[in-house]
Design a protein around this motif. Structure first.
Motif, mmCIF file in Angstrom:
data_model
loop_
_atom_site.group_PDB
_atom_site.id
_atom_site.type_symbol
_atom_site.label_atom_id
_atom_site.label_comp_id
_atom_site.label_asym_id
_atom_site.label_seq_id
_atom_site.Cartn_x
_atom_site.Cartn_y
_atom_site.Cartn_z
ATOM 1 N N UNK A 19 -1.436 -16.596 -8.151
ATOM 2 C CA UNK A 19 -0.830 -16.733 -7.005
ATOM 3 C C UNK A 19 -1.875 -15.340 -6.560
ATOM 4 N N UNK A 20 -2.335 -15.660 -5.797
ATOM 5 C CA UNK A 20 -3.347 -14.159 -4.786
ATOM 6 C C UNK A 20 -1.689 -13.216 -3.525
ATOM 7 N N UNK A 21 -1.640 -12.452 -3.994
ATOM 8 C CA UNK A 21 -1.143 -11.444 -3.838
ATOM 9 C C UNK A 21 -1.078 -10.937 -2.366
ATOM 10 N N UNK A 22 -0.470 -10.393 -1.165
ATOM 11 C CA UNK A 22 -0.972 -9.977 0.251
ATOM 12 C C UNK A 22 -0.169 -9.534 0.853
ATOM 13 N N UNK A 23 -0.443 -8.422 1.553
ATOM 14 C CA UNK A 23 0.474 -7.259 2.294
ATOM 15 C C UNK A 23 0.244 -7.926 3.628
ATOM 16 N N UNK A 24 0.957 -7.925 4.162
ATOM 17 C CA UNK A 24 1.292 -7.998 5.501
ATOM 18 C C UNK A 24 1.661 -7.174 6.881
ATOM 19 N N UNK A 25 0.981 -6.941 7.310
ATOM 20 C CA UNK A 25 1.824 -5.227 8.567
ATOM 21 C C UNK A 25 3.130 -6.801 9.451
ATOM 22 N N UNK A 26 4.043 -6.616 9.858
ATOM 23 C CA UNK A 26 5.057 -6.943 10.611
ATOM 24 C C UNK A 26 5.128 -7.245 11.751
ATOM 25 N N UNK A 85 0.485 -0.783 -7.703
ATOM 26 C CA UNK A 85 -0.511 -0.484 -6.633
ATOM 27 C C UNK A 85 0.363 0.608 -4.958
ATOM 28 N N UNK A 86 -1.046 1.197 -4.534
ATOM 29 C CA UNK A 86 -0.659 2.019 -3.488
ATOM 30 C C UNK A 86 -1.341 1.654 -2.077
ATOM 31 N N UNK A 87 -0.831 1.453 -0.826
ATOM 32 C CA UNK A 87 -1.205 0.676 0.022
ATOM 33 C C UNK A 87 -2.638 1.146 -0.004
ATOM 34 N N UNK A 88 -3.628 0.805 0.549
ATOM 35 C CA UNK A 88 -5.119 1.076 1.391
ATOM 36 C C UNK A 88 -5.494 1.947 0.133
ATOM 37 N N UNK A 89 -5.277 1.733 -1.291
ATOM 38 C CA UNK A 89 -6.251 2.121 -2.009
ATOM 39 C C UNK A 89 -6.857 0.786 -2.721
ATOM 40 N N UNK A 124 11.420 -2.542 6.358
ATOM 41 C CA UNK A 124 11.461 -3.469 7.025
ATOM 42 C C UNK A 124 9.573 -3.913 7.622
ATOM 43 N N UNK A 125 8.699 -3.156 6.961
ATOM 44 C CA UNK A 125 7.343 -3.037 8.111
ATOM 45 C C UNK A 125 6.538 -3.839 7.377
ATOM 46 N N UNK A 126 6.581 -3.955 6.146
ATOM 47 C CA UNK A 126 5.888 -4.236 5.476
ATOM 48 C C UNK A 126 6.324 -6.216 4.932
ATOM 49 N N UNK A 127 5.422 -6.748 4.236
ATOM 50 C CA UNK A 127 6.164 -8.307 3.566
ATOM 51 C C UNK A 127 4.909 -8.041 2.333
ATOM 52 N N UNK A 128 5.416 -8.472 1.303
ATOM 53 C CA UNK A 128 4.277 -8.499 0.169
ATOM 54 C C UNK A 128 4.384 -10.358 0.185
ATOM 55 N N UNK A 129 3.324 -11.378 0.316
ATOM 56 C CA UNK A 129 3.818 -12.630 -0.272
ATOM 57 C C UNK A 129 2.779 -13.108 -0.573
ATOM 58 N N UNK A 130 2.783 -13.909 -1.561
ATOM 59 C CA UNK A 130 1.643 -14.233 -2.321
ATOM 60 C C UNK A 130 1.538 -16.436 -2.435
ATOM 61 N N UNK A 160 3.932 -0.493 -4.789
ATOM 62 C CA UNK A 160 4.697 -1.667 -5.225
ATOM 63 C C UNK A 160 4.247 -2.306 -6.265
ATOM 64 N N UNK A 161 5.424 -2.167 -7.178
ATOM 65 C CA UNK A 161 4.777 -3.330 -8.026
ATOM 66 C C UNK A 161 4.636 -5.197 -8.462
ATOM 67 N N UNK A 162 3.339 -5.156 -9.276
ATOM 68 C CA UNK A 162 3.738 -6.720 -10.060
ATOM 69 C C UNK A 162 2.427 -7.113 -11.158
#
Length: 703
Positions: A165-172, A215-219, A150-156, A198-200
């Protein structure tokens, strides 16, 4: 373009010969297809100026000729908006310590994605769609998936209507998006169990979802790992997860064939495991519980599907074992697994139902409903280890109701009933189902909605809606928009024609490929039956359909123009033959199983040629017609309705109104805001009232 046009635009005719299978056609409006259509999908400003000028001239003609309905459109919009609770929200869906929901604020066009601690506390806004949409003519959030912790939100989001769609990752916790930005996705993402990967799915230049990346966060996105690539352009790729959260699913599919691969959610770098290789005409869909796969499939001649099981450790077909038998005519629509139960949504005799099966002993029971015609939706939610499921129920006269249902106690709890702020009394409306007979003797169900005080003496106008493709069934559900027609004396009818699965899988098969004409003759039979039974008269039916249903509109306008007093075609798929011959277009190869492959098959070519609406426009009188298009539509490209209208205007022998309205800022779904979308419905209903001579008719009160 500011001057009021005195005559409709005429598109230039330029010879363009196309020869296939020894047959030559001339397509004089081929030039309306932009050579740089892929670029236009991303940036509409690069559209050829001559093409833009024609589309804008058609828009100007539409605006001028519909100017007398502007006040009516405003009234219709106000009515429909008045039936929507503006500060509405979904029922929160629990997941561990939180409950997630989508809500709207008063006056807001776009959703807010929110969550709240289940133990109490203030709501957290994860995404504010209204703020994100500022400055965009079009804006749509494609998906929002929270990480397991529950710490991150992948949204597009898509800001062009082209469905890139452009995919972003949000720090909740901070509410800020991290630097990782992934373009050209299909809009969704699936998290691995480690909350880090995460996979897309990425779309290619021709808008096909063909590659799965990890995708690995931060890379850097350029370092993302290609997990799977689909080599066959006829297959689309999708992602999902089992309800147990133990496996990520890679799904490859056409409209009639599928295959699935598994990746352990706790080992995201593992190679995908193929469950069963694809076989033409065989579909299978997978869920998992306690190390066992539950597979809904049509294999083994189970046309309406059965459910089989197999061990996760050895999932190949030789290990599939029967669990829920195939019953002809009982179509298994979907299934969902919980720790102790298997739930399936099925349809029989045109009506849906939910069946719950206890895994421990196989005991089954059905959730019963009283009305004769209704719509049912199953929402499995996020949680696996629960005895509670959620479903939505409505009927043409009954607003949507959301229930929680305990699968053990069988207690049903009403959580929410759709509010109609302006008022709605179901007793003032009648919902019926009648049966029309097709030319070959098949019985075609037709759902009706009308006011109880509507005279059934043939004087009422009727809007007849149809779709009839891809096996999609049209539910008998509640709609706040159609009441604006019904309150003005219209009978609203839905023809459940072949090509959908309203009466099982065979109903679909009887309305596709070589048998596609059944879809059109079923719809015409529905209209003729409404006349024969005294509900309406010839020339008082407004036909309505969109996308593949827009193809239906073009076909029936060619085949039975005198039956209809008007035709409304939303993003109509009318240039069928040219589109199915163009394998560079996004949907063409995956669509061949649905329509046939005219590139390779002369028989398929002739079948499509015989009904393709654009190719069959002829010198005859046509009813008044409105075509609605979207410039950045990747599904039904803008030039299909543009060419169709141009050819109709040049060929037809009547003076009936003919309009093309192209939304220059949107795609297949039209305007993105919830209220802007209502304005487009108001346009269509104003057109229906105009052609029926009822623009001055005031609606009867709903309550």
């Amino acid at each position: 373009m500011n001057d009021i046009p005195s005559s409709p635009p005429r598109a230039a005719k330029r010879p363009h010969e196309i020869t296939r299978h020894g047959h030559t056609r001339n397509d004089p409006y081929h030039w309306l297809r932009a050579d740089n259509w892929q670029e236009v999908m991303r940036d509409p400003s690069v559209l050829d100026p001559e093409i833009r000028a024609y589309l804008e001239a058609e828009n100007a003609w539409f605006s001028a000729q519909m100017a007398d309905t502007e006040k009516l459109q405003e009234k219709l919009f106000a009515e429909m908006k008045g039936r929507i609770k503006e500060d509405d929200s979904s029922v929160p869906a629990p997941d561990g310590p939180y409950a997630y929901a989508v809500r709207y604020i008063e006056g807001g066009q776009h959703p807010l994605f929110v969550r709240q601690n289940r133990s109490g506390g203030e709501e957290t806004i994860l995404l504010d769609g209204n703020a994100l949409a500022e400055g965009h003519a079009y804006f749509k959030i494609g998906g929002a998936a929270h990480s397991p912790d529950h710490s991150r939100l992948a949204w597009a989001f898509d800001d062009a209507g082209s469905e890139f769609y452009t995919l972003h990752i949000r720090n909740v916790e901070t509410g800020e998006d991290i630097a990782d930005v992934i373009p050209d996705t299909s809009g969704g993402a699936v998290w691995a169990a480690d909350n880090t990967h995460l996979f897309y799915v990425r779309l290619d230049a021709n808008h096909r979802p063909s590659k799965v990346f990890r995708h690995k966060l931060g890379t850097a996105v350029t370092d993302d790992v290609l997990v799977y690539e689909e080599a066959d352009p006829g297959f689309f790729v999708g992602l999902g997860a089992t309800r147990s959260h133990k496996f990520i699913l890679i799904d490859c599919h056409t409209h009639e064939t599928s295959e699935t691969r598994l990746i352990p959610a706790d080992r995201p770098e593992a190679e995908p495991v193929l469950i069963a290789p694809r076989r033409d005409g065989i579909e299978y869909y997978v869920d998992e519980a306690h190390g066992t796969l539950f597979i809904r499939t049509n294999s083994g001649d189970a046309k309406d599907f059965q459910i089989l099981t197999a061990p996760v450790a050895s999932p190949s077909p030789e290990n599939w074992r029967p669990l829920v038998a195939h019953v002809p005519g009982r179509l298994l629509l979907s299934h969902a697994l919980f720790a102790g139960h298997l739930v399936r949504l099925e349809r029989e005799a045109g009506l849906p139902r939910i069946v719950v099966r206890r895994l421990e002993d196989g005991e089954e029971h059905e959730i019963a409903f009283a009305e004769e015609a209704y719509s049912l939706g199953l929402d499995p939610g996020y949680e696996f280890d629960t005895t509670t499921i959620r479903f939505a129920y409505s009927s043409p006269t009954t607003p949507s109701r959301i229930f929680d249902y305990d699968m053990e106690s069988r207690a049903r709890t009403l959580l929410k009933e759709q509010e109609v702020p302006s008022g709605h009394d179901p007793a003032k409306y009648v919902s019926r189902r009648i049966i029309a007979q097709a030319p070959d003797g098949e019985e075609v169900p037709v759902s009706l909605l009308y006011r109880a005080d509507t005279p059934l003496d043939g004087s009422a106008p009727c809007l007849l809606y149809g779709y009839g493709s891809y096996g999609i069934a049209i539910p008998a559900g509640f709609s706040v928009t159609r009441l604006s027609l019904v309150d003005r004396g219209f009978i609203y009818a839905i023809a459940h024609i072949r090509g959908g699965k309203d009466k099982g899988f065979a109903w679909y098969e009887e309305g596709k490929r070589a048998k596609k004409a059944n879809t059109f003759t079923d719809f015409i039979a529905a209209g003729e039956h409404l006349v024969a039974e005294g509900f309406t008269k010839r020339g008082q039916i407004v036909a309505h359909g969109g996308s593949a249903g827009g193809m239906l509109m073009g076909a029936v306008a060619n085949m039975a123009p005198d039956l209809f007093g008007g035709v409304i075609a939303d993003v109509p798929f009318v240039d069928v033959l040219n589109t199915m011959l163009d394998d560079t277009l996004p949907l063409t190869p995956p669509e061949w199983p649905e329509w046939g492959n005219p590139v390779e098959s002369a028989a398929d070519y002739q079948t499509i040629l015989a009904y393709s609406p654009y190719d069959n426009v002829t010198a005859q009188a046509y009813p008044p017609l409105l075509a609605m298009a979207g410039l950045t539509d990747p599904r039904v490209t803008y030039w299909e309705p543009a060419k169709w209208v141009a050819k109709l205007r040049d060929t037809k022998t009547d003076d009936n109104i003919l309009f093309l309205r192209t939304n220059m800022d949107a795609g297949h779904g039209g305007a993105s805001g919830r209220f802007d979308a209502l304005k487009e419905v108001a346009i269509e209903y104003a057109f229906a009232l105009k052609v029926m001579g009822l623009t001055d008719k005031a609606p009867l009160p709903a309550v």
